[in-house]
Write an enzyme that holds these catalytic residues in place. Structure first.
Site, PDB file in Angstrom:
ATOM      1  N   CYS A 113     -13.476   1.732 -12.936  1.00 33.37           N
ATOM      2  CA  CYS A 113     -14.714   1.884 -12.154  1.00 33.37           C
ATOM      3  C   CYS A 113     -15.667   2.895 -12.778  1.00 33.37           C
ATOM      4  CB  CYS A 113     -14.381   2.336 -10.732  1.00 33.37           C
ATOM      5  SG  CYS A 113     -13.285   1.214  -9.890  1.00 33.37           S
ATOM      6  N   HIS A 254     -19.924   5.923  -5.779  1.00 39.11           N
ATOM      7  CA  HIS A 254     -19.064   4.752  -5.996  1.00 39.11           C
ATOM      8  C   HIS A 254     -18.862   4.057  -4.649  1.00 39.11           C
ATOM      9  CE1 HIS A 254     -16.060   2.199  -7.622  1.00 39.11           C
ATOM     10  NE2 HIS A 254     -15.005   2.834  -7.144  1.00 39.11           N
ATOM     11  N   ASN A 284     -16.192  -3.496  -3.595  1.00 37.69           N
ATOM     12  CA  ASN A 284     -16.013  -2.630  -4.762  1.00 37.69           C
ATOM     13  C   ASN A 284     -16.118  -3.482  -6.036  1.00 37.69           C
ATOM     14  OD1 ASN A 284     -15.055  -0.991  -6.797  1.00 37.69           O
ATOM     15  ND2 ASN A 284     -13.299  -0.223  -5.644  1.00 37.69           N
TER      16      ASN A 284
HETATM   17  O1  UT7 Z   1     -12.347   1.891  -6.975  1.00 35.22           O
HETATM   18  C1  UT7 Z   1     -11.216   2.656  -7.154  1.00 35.22           C
HETATM   19  C2  UT7 Z   1     -11.107   3.668  -6.102  1.00 35.22           C
HETATM   20  N1  UT7 Z   1     -10.602   3.065  -4.895  1.00 35.22           N
HETATM   21  C3  UT7 Z   1     -10.609   3.741  -3.765  1.00 35.22           C
HETATM   22  O2  UT7 Z   1     -11.139   4.815  -3.724  1.00 35.22           O
HETATM   23  C4  UT7 Z   1      -9.922   3.132  -2.572  1.00 35.22           C
HETATM   24  C5  UT7 Z   1      -9.196   4.215  -1.825  1.00 35.22           C
HETATM   25  N2  UT7 Z   1      -8.387   3.727  -0.680  1.00 35.22           N
HETATM   26  C6  UT7 Z   1      -8.937   3.149   0.395  1.00 35.22           C
HETATM   27  O3  UT7 Z   1     -10.120   2.902   0.446  1.00 35.22           O
HETATM   28  C7  UT7 Z   1      -8.032   2.860   1.580  1.00 35.22           C
HETATM   29  O4  UT7 Z   1      -6.785   3.476   1.365  1.00 35.22           O
HETATM   30  C8  UT7 Z   1      -7.822   1.342   1.854  1.00 35.22           C
HETATM   31  C9  UT7 Z   1      -9.098   0.727   2.390  1.00 35.22           C
HETATM   32  C10 UT7 Z   1      -7.403   0.643   0.587  1.00 35.22           C
HETATM   33  C11 UT7 Z   1      -6.749   1.146   2.915  1.00 35.22           C
HETATM   34  O5  UT7 Z   1      -7.094   1.847   4.101  1.00 35.22           O
HETATM   35  P1  UT7 Z   1      -5.998   2.796   4.813  1.00 35.22           P
HETATM   36  O6  UT7 Z   1      -6.643   3.330   6.003  1.00 35.22           O
HETATM   37  O7  UT7 Z   1      -5.526   3.777   3.775  1.00 35.22           O
HETATM   38  O8  UT7 Z   1      -4.894   1.752   5.222  1.00 35.22           O
HETATM   39  P2  UT7 Z   1      -3.361   1.664   4.802  1.00 35.22           P
HETATM   40  O9  UT7 Z   1      -3.241   1.157   3.413  1.00 35.22           O
HETATM   41  O10 UT7 Z   1      -2.700   2.955   5.116  1.00 35.22           O
HETATM   42  O11 UT7 Z   1      -2.837   0.572   5.808  1.00 35.22           O
HETATM   43  C12 UT7 Z   1      -2.900   0.778   7.220  1.00 35.22           C
HETATM   44  C13 UT7 Z   1      -2.409  -0.479   7.904  1.00 35.22           C
HETATM   45  C14 UT7 Z   1      -1.063  -0.969   7.358  1.00 35.22           C
HETATM   46  O12 UT7 Z   1      -0.316  -1.487   8.465  1.00 35.22           O
HETATM   47  P3  UT7 Z   1       0.822  -0.595   9.178  1.00 35.22           P
HETATM   48  O13 UT7 Z   1       1.813  -0.284   8.085  1.00 35.22           O
HETATM   49  O14 UT7 Z   1       0.124   0.622   9.692  1.00 35.22           O
HETATM   50  O15 UT7 Z   1       1.334  -1.498  10.245  1.00 35.22           O
HETATM   51  C15 UT7 Z   1      -1.436  -2.108   6.465  1.00 35.22           C
HETATM   52  O16 UT7 Z   1      -0.422  -3.067   6.334  1.00 35.22           O
HETATM   53  O17 UT7 Z   1      -3.331  -1.549   7.712  1.00 35.22           O
HETATM   54  C16 UT7 Z   1      -2.623  -2.704   7.203  1.00 35.22           C
HETATM   55  N3  UT7 Z   1      -3.529  -3.416   6.318  1.00 35.22           N
HETATM   56  C17 UT7 Z   1      -4.336  -4.419   6.744  1.00 35.22           C
HETATM   57  N4  UT7 Z   1      -4.532  -4.962   7.955  1.00 35.22           N
HETATM   58  C18 UT7 Z   1      -5.461  -5.935   8.057  1.00 35.22           C
HETATM   59  C19 UT7 Z   1      -3.722  -3.247   4.979  1.00 35.22           C
HETATM   60  N5  UT7 Z   1      -4.656  -4.099   4.537  1.00 35.22           N
HETATM   61  C20 UT7 Z   1      -5.057  -4.826   5.618  1.00 35.22           C
HETATM   62  C21 UT7 Z   1      -5.992  -5.863   5.778  1.00 35.22           C
HETATM   63  N6  UT7 Z   1      -6.152  -6.378   7.016  1.00 35.22           N
HETATM   64  N7  UT7 Z   1      -6.747  -6.327   4.758  1.00 35.22           N
END
Ligand code: UT7
Length: 328
Positions: A113, A254, A284
């Site tokens: 990125c 970003h 992204n």
């Molecule tokens: O460009 C490079 C740089 N990238 C970044 O800076 C991205 C940084 N990270 C993020 O933006 C976030 O961590 C994400 C958007 C990727 C994820 O958000 P989060 O709040 O950290 O969610 P998580 O990964 O901790 O997941 C929370 C819950 C999980 O379920 P449980 O285990 O709590 O039951 C996931 O399975 O959300 C679930 N989940 C989804 N649910 C519906 C993960 N993806 C999805 C989805 N739809 N697409």
């Protein structure tokens, strides 16, 4: 010493738009989750056969038109991309050929990125030695070709698009690039990766796993590193530009997550109306986020004469960077 100036910008993305509702039909996700956790509502996704140069070339042409130069005037083409049309020739060489930029030399920067901001830094250093050069910096990706549509944790996040800018040290007009700072930490590379295709896992290997072609991310970990490093590098860029944080009037961050963008705005005490956000319609785009946002902010009147603009980015590698531009 003549300052490095940005004299033109451009951007392009696939026509095909995929909404959160479209994704609901093919995976276990929903608009509410995607909107609340990321701010994304839709993204541009390349159709089969569409490739990096299909977007890089129109973006470059727009940037050159605004800069008032022809491809024949270019001395150098730097492409920040993970997804060139082919490994060899490079994305830069493909773009050079398609533009007929015969006088230039061209190459790629692989910094995920952060590729565009890395390209800005290389161009800036080059222009200190030979200010009269015209340098095209392209940044962007067709990252959807590396998305695993079975993996909801990454599939909802990414989109395709490319932006470009022309930089020169010649002339009196253009937006002054006051500083660019870069950082990386290869020891944390596993947190965001595409394992396959490289020499460690060649496609010719008997045990090649096609799943290695996909982008994988430990989202929560990346979230923490993204904020920490973008904040630190931004302060460094401001210091080296000789300005105080209070002097920043606009931020072009970003576009990976709206929550990260809001945290950056809070950190730098810049109200959200002065922070450029287009994540809702692009997702992204990897190396495309900064130059697409810069182009839209410039053309749409978001950036005004006198603005002190902070660019800040974070990506795989891990890599990060920030730049300060004085808008004219
Ligand atoms: O460009 C490079 C740089 N990238 C970044 O800076 C991205 C940084 N990270 C993020 O933006 C976030 O961590 C994400 C958007 C990727 C994820 O958000 P989060 O709040 O950290 O969610 P998580 O990964 O901790 O997941 C929370 C819950 C999980 O379920 P449980 O285990 O709590 O039951 C996931 O399975 O959300 C679930 N989940 C989804 N649910 C519906 C993960 N993806 C999805 C989805 N739809 N697409």
């Amino acid at each position: 010493m003549s300052p490095t100036r940005i004299t033109g910008t451009g951007s392009a993305a696939p026509r095909n738009v995929v909404t959160n509702q479209d994704l609901e039909k093919i995976m276990d996700t929903n608009d509410e989750w995607i909107t609340q956790r990321t701010g994304i509502k839709s993204r541009h996704i390349a159709l089969p056969g569409e490739k990096f140069s299909d977007f890089a070339v129109p973006a470059a042409r727009q940037a050159m038109a605004l800069a008032g130069i022809d491809a024949a005037d270019l001395d150098m083409i730097i492409c920040g991309t993970l997804t060139p049309d082919t490994r060899m020739p490079s994305g830069g060489c493909c773009v050079q050929a398609l533009l007929d930029a015969d006088r230039a030399f061209a190459f790629d920067v692989c910094a995920a990125c952060s590729g565009f901001v890395y390209g800005l830094s290389i161009a800036d250093r080059e222009l200190r030695f030979r200010p009269d050069q015209q340098i095209l910096v392209v940044g962007g990706d067709v990252v959807s070709h590396h998305v695993d549509w079975r993996d909801r944790a990454t599939a909802v996040l990414f989109g395709d698009g490319v932006g470009a800018a022309v930089l020169t040290g010649a002339g009196e007009t253009g937006h002054r690039l006051l500083s660019v700072e870069l950082g990386s930490n290869g020891k944390l590379g596993e947190l965001l990766n595409i394992r396959g295709i490289g020499s460690a896992a060649p496609v010719t290997a008997k045990d090649y796993d096609p799943d290695d072609n996909y982008i994988r991310m430990q989202g929560r970990e990346i979230f923490k590193h993204a904020i920490k490093n973008m904040v630190e590098i931004s302060y460094r860029a401001m210091k080296n530009a000789g300005i105080e944080p209070e002097q920043i009037t606009k931020i072009i961050p970003h576009q990976a997550n709206l929550r990260i963008i809001e945290m950056l705005a809070k950190q730098f005490r810049v109200p959200m109306e002065r922070v450029f956000v287009n994540i809702q319609s692009y997702g992204n785009t990897s190396a495309g986020t900064i130059p697409i946002a810069l182009d839209e902010a410039a053309r749409g009147g978001f950036l005004e004469p006198g603005d002190m603009v902070l660019l800040t980015v974070f990506g795989g590698g891990l890599t990060w960077g920030a730049a300060v531009i004085e808008w004219e």
